[in-house]
Design a protein around this motif. Structure first.
Motif, PDB file in Angstrom:
ATOM      1  N   PRO A 137     -17.282 -96.564 110.784  1.00  0.00           N
ATOM      2  CA  PRO A 137     -18.095 -95.991 111.860  1.00  0.00           C
ATOM      3  C   PRO A 137     -19.537 -95.675 111.424  1.00  0.00           C
ATOM      4  CG  PRO A 137     -15.935 -94.971 111.844  1.00  0.00           C
ATOM      5  CD  PRO A 137     -16.016 -95.835 110.614  1.00  0.00           C
ATOM      6  N   GLU A 138     -19.746 -95.393 110.136  1.00  0.00           N
ATOM      7  CA  GLU A 138     -21.093 -95.086 109.644  1.00  0.00           C
ATOM      8  C   GLU A 138     -22.027 -96.292 109.720  1.00  0.00           C
ATOM      9  OE1 GLU A 138     -18.278 -94.454 107.581  1.00  0.00           O
ATOM     10  OE2 GLU A 138     -18.140 -92.455 108.456  1.00  0.00           O
ATOM     11  N   LEU A 139     -21.466 -97.486 109.814  1.00  0.00           N
ATOM     12  CA  LEU A 139     -22.249 -98.716 109.897  1.00  0.00           C
ATOM     13  C   LEU A 139     -22.982 -98.826 111.240  1.00  0.00           C
ATOM     14  CD1 LEU A 139     -22.854-101.581 108.655  1.00  0.00           C
ATOM     15  CD2 LEU A 139     -20.798-102.341 109.834  1.00  0.00           C
ATOM     16  N   PHE A 140     -22.414 -98.230 112.292  1.00  0.00           N
ATOM     17  CA  PHE A 140     -22.944 -98.351 113.651  1.00  0.00           C
ATOM     18  C   PHE A 140     -23.725 -97.089 114.017  1.00  0.00           C
ATOM     19  CE2 PHE A 140     -19.003-100.695 113.186  1.00  0.00           C
ATOM     20  CZ  PHE A 140     -19.410-101.970 113.545  1.00  0.00           C
ATOM     21  N   VAL A 141     -25.043 -97.230 114.143  1.00  0.00           N
ATOM     22  CA  VAL A 141     -25.920 -96.095 114.430  1.00  0.00           C
ATOM     23  C   VAL A 141     -26.334 -96.160 115.903  1.00  0.00           C
ATOM     24  CG1 VAL A 141     -28.093 -94.987 113.816  1.00  0.00           C
ATOM     25  CG2 VAL A 141     -26.769 -96.181 112.061  1.00  0.00           C
ATOM     26  N   PRO A 142     -26.037 -95.116 116.695  1.00  0.00           N
ATOM     27  CA  PRO A 142     -26.427 -95.132 118.113  1.00  0.00           C
ATOM     28  C   PRO A 142     -27.938 -95.252 118.271  1.00  0.00           C
ATOM     29  CG  PRO A 142     -24.953 -93.296 117.646  1.00  0.00           C
ATOM     30  CD  PRO A 142     -25.338 -93.888 116.331  1.00  0.00           C
ATOM     31  N   ARG A 143     -28.366 -96.065 119.205  1.00  0.00           N
ATOM     32  CA  ARG A 143     -29.794 -96.202 119.479  1.00  0.00           C
ATOM     33  C   ARG A 143     -30.179 -95.272 120.619  1.00  0.00           C
ATOM     34  NH1 ARG A 143     -31.891-101.313 122.404  1.00  0.00           N
ATOM     35  NH2 ARG A 143     -32.879 -99.700 123.580  1.00  0.00           N
ATOM     36  N   LYS A 144     -31.445 -95.161 120.865  1.00  0.00           N
ATOM     37  CA  LYS A 144     -31.956 -94.326 121.946  1.00  0.00           C
ATOM     38  C   LYS A 144     -31.508 -94.923 123.293  1.00  0.00           C
ATOM     39  CE  LYS A 144     -36.357 -93.188 123.977  1.00  0.00           C
ATOM     40  NZ  LYS A 144     -37.786 -93.481 123.909  1.00  0.00           N
ATOM     41  N   PRO A 145     -30.937 -94.117 124.187  1.00  0.00           N
ATOM     42  CA  PRO A 145     -30.523 -94.651 125.497  1.00  0.00           C
ATOM     43  C   PRO A 145     -31.715 -95.201 126.290  1.00  0.00           C
ATOM     44  CG  PRO A 145     -29.600 -92.467 125.131  1.00  0.00           C
ATOM     45  CD  PRO A 145     -30.607 -92.709 124.043  1.00  0.00           C
ATOM     46  N   LEU A 146     -31.450 -96.171 127.141  1.00  0.00           N
ATOM     47  CA  LEU A 146     -32.517 -96.712 127.993  1.00  0.00           C
ATOM     48  C   LEU A 146     -32.973 -95.641 128.983  1.00  0.00           C
ATOM     49  CD1 LEU A 146     -31.179-100.297 128.766  1.00  0.00           C
ATOM     50  CD2 LEU A 146     -32.859 -99.598 127.058  1.00  0.00           C
ATOM     51  N   SER A 147     -34.216 -95.737 129.394  1.00  0.00           N
ATOM     52  CA  SER A 147     -34.797 -94.728 130.287  1.00  0.00           C
ATOM     53  C   SER A 147     -34.175 -94.788 131.681  1.00  0.00           C
ATOM     54  CB  SER A 147     -36.307 -94.931 130.399  1.00  0.00           C
ATOM     55  OG  SER A 147     -36.581 -96.099 131.148  1.00  0.00           O
ATOM     56  N   ASP A 148     -34.434 -93.769 132.471  1.00  0.00           N
ATOM     57  CA  ASP A 148     -33.916 -93.701 133.841  1.00  0.00           C
ATOM     58  C   ASP A 148     -34.477 -94.815 134.718  1.00  0.00           C
ATOM     59  OD1 ASP A 148     -32.420 -91.479 133.231  1.00  0.00           O
ATOM     60  OD2 ASP A 148     -33.969 -90.069 133.886  1.00  0.00           O
ATOM     61  N   GLN A 149     -35.629 -95.374 134.343  1.00  0.00           N
ATOM     62  CA  GLN A 149     -36.249 -96.441 135.138  1.00  0.00           C
ATOM     63  C   GLN A 149     -35.715 -97.829 134.774  1.00  0.00           C
ATOM     64  OE1 GLN A 149     -38.263 -94.080 133.463  1.00  0.00           O
ATOM     65  NE2 GLN A 149     -38.251 -92.840 135.323  1.00  0.00           N
ATOM     66  N   ALA A 150     -34.948 -97.935 133.718  1.00  0.00           N
ATOM     67  CA  ALA A 150     -34.428 -99.232 133.288  1.00  0.00           C
ATOM     68  C   ALA A 150     -33.346 -99.724 134.244  1.00  0.00           C
ATOM     69  CB  ALA A 150     -33.856 -99.114 131.879  1.00  0.00           C
ATOM     70  N   LYS A 151     -33.178-101.046 134.294  1.00  0.00           N
ATOM     71  CA  LYS A 151     -32.173-101.636 135.166  1.00  0.00           C
ATOM     72  C   LYS A 151     -30.773-101.124 134.810  1.00  0.00           C
ATOM     73  CE  LYS A 151     -30.868-106.133 137.006  1.00  0.00           C
ATOM     74  NZ  LYS A 151     -31.153-107.567 136.976  1.00  0.00           N
ATOM     75  N   ARG A 152     -30.509-100.941 133.521  1.00  0.00           N
ATOM     76  CA  ARG A 152     -29.216-100.411 133.068  1.00  0.00           C
ATOM     77  C   ARG A 152     -29.445 -99.030 132.456  1.00  0.00           C
ATOM     78  NH1 ARG A 152     -26.664-105.434 129.914  1.00  0.00           N
ATOM     79  NH2 ARG A 152     -25.794-103.690 128.767  1.00  0.00           N
ATOM     80  N   ALA A 153     -29.975 -98.136 133.246  1.00  0.00           N
ATOM     81  CA  ALA A 153     -30.339 -96.786 132.798  1.00  0.00           C
ATOM     82  C   ALA A 153     -29.179 -96.104 132.078  1.00  0.00           C
ATOM     83  CB  ALA A 153     -30.777 -95.946 133.992  1.00  0.00           C
ATOM     84  N   GLY A 154     -29.516 -95.463 130.963  1.00  0.00           N
ATOM     85  CA  GLY A 154     -28.514 -94.724 130.216  1.00  0.00           C
ATOM     86  C   GLY A 154     -27.741 -95.548 129.203  1.00  0.00           C
ATOM     87  N   TRP A 155     -27.832 -96.890 129.292  1.00  0.00           N
ATOM     88  CA  TRP A 155     -27.130 -97.734 128.337  1.00  0.00           C
ATOM     89  C   TRP A 155     -27.651 -97.423 126.939  1.00  0.00           C
ATOM     90  CZ3 TRP A 155     -28.581-101.487 124.807  1.00  0.00           C
ATOM     91  CH2 TRP A 155     -27.541-102.259 124.274  1.00  0.00           C
ATOM     92  N   GLN A 156     -26.762 -97.313 125.973  1.00  0.00           N
ATOM     93  CA  GLN A 156     -27.192 -96.881 124.655  1.00  0.00           C
ATOM     94  C   GLN A 156     -27.116 -97.972 123.597  1.00  0.00           C
ATOM     95  OE1 GLN A 156     -25.348 -93.319 123.254  1.00  0.00           O
ATOM     96  NE2 GLN A 156     -26.910 -93.023 121.731  1.00  0.00           N
ATOM     97  N   GLY A 157     -25.995 -98.571 123.393  1.00  0.00           N
ATOM     98  CA  GLY A 157     -25.868 -99.592 122.351  1.00  0.00           C
ATOM     99  C   GLY A 157     -25.937 -98.987 120.957  1.00  0.00           C
ATOM    100  N   PHE A 158     -26.112 -99.845 119.955  1.00  0.00           N
ATOM    101  CA  PHE A 158     -26.167 -99.361 118.578  1.00  0.00           C
ATOM    102  C   PHE A 158     -26.962-100.333 117.713  1.00  0.00           C
ATOM    103  CE2 PHE A 158     -22.417-101.989 119.035  1.00  0.00           C
ATOM    104  CZ  PHE A 158     -22.488-102.825 117.934  1.00  0.00           C
ATOM    105  N   LEU A 159     -27.327 -99.860 116.539  1.00  0.00           N
ATOM    106  CA  LEU A 159     -27.964-100.663 115.507  1.00  0.00           C
ATOM    107  C   LEU A 159     -27.032-100.690 114.310  1.00  0.00           C
ATOM    108  CD1 LEU A 159     -31.507 -99.055 115.762  1.00  0.00           C
ATOM    109  CD2 LEU A 159     -30.776-101.211 116.760  1.00  0.00           C
TER     110      LEU A 159
END
Length: 59
Positions: free
Chosen positions: A22-44
């Motif tokens: 789990p330490e390999l996957f670092v959460p990224r900043k969520p997409l802004s409220d104006q984005a098409k997929r607002a709140g989507w976070q993903g990882f690096l």
């Protein structure tokens, strides 16, 4: 799978699940409220957490 590319050589490397902690996957900043997929976070990937020699060259 991850494809690494250089000018001289191509290769495909595989990282076995035994090394995917789990330490390999670092959460990224969520997409802004104006984005098409607002709140989507993903990882690096934090590849510094992968032990030396863990990647297996396939091609």
């Amino acid at each position: 799978m991850r494809l690494l590319k250089s000018e001289e050589e191509y290769a495909v490397y595989y990282l076995p699940t035994d090394f995917q902690s789990p330490e390999l996957f670092v959460p990224r900043k969520p997409l802004s409220d104006q984005a098409k997929r607002a709140g989507w976070q993903g990882f690096l990937y934090d590849l510094s957490k992968v032990p030396q020699g863990a990647f297996i060259r396939i091609v």
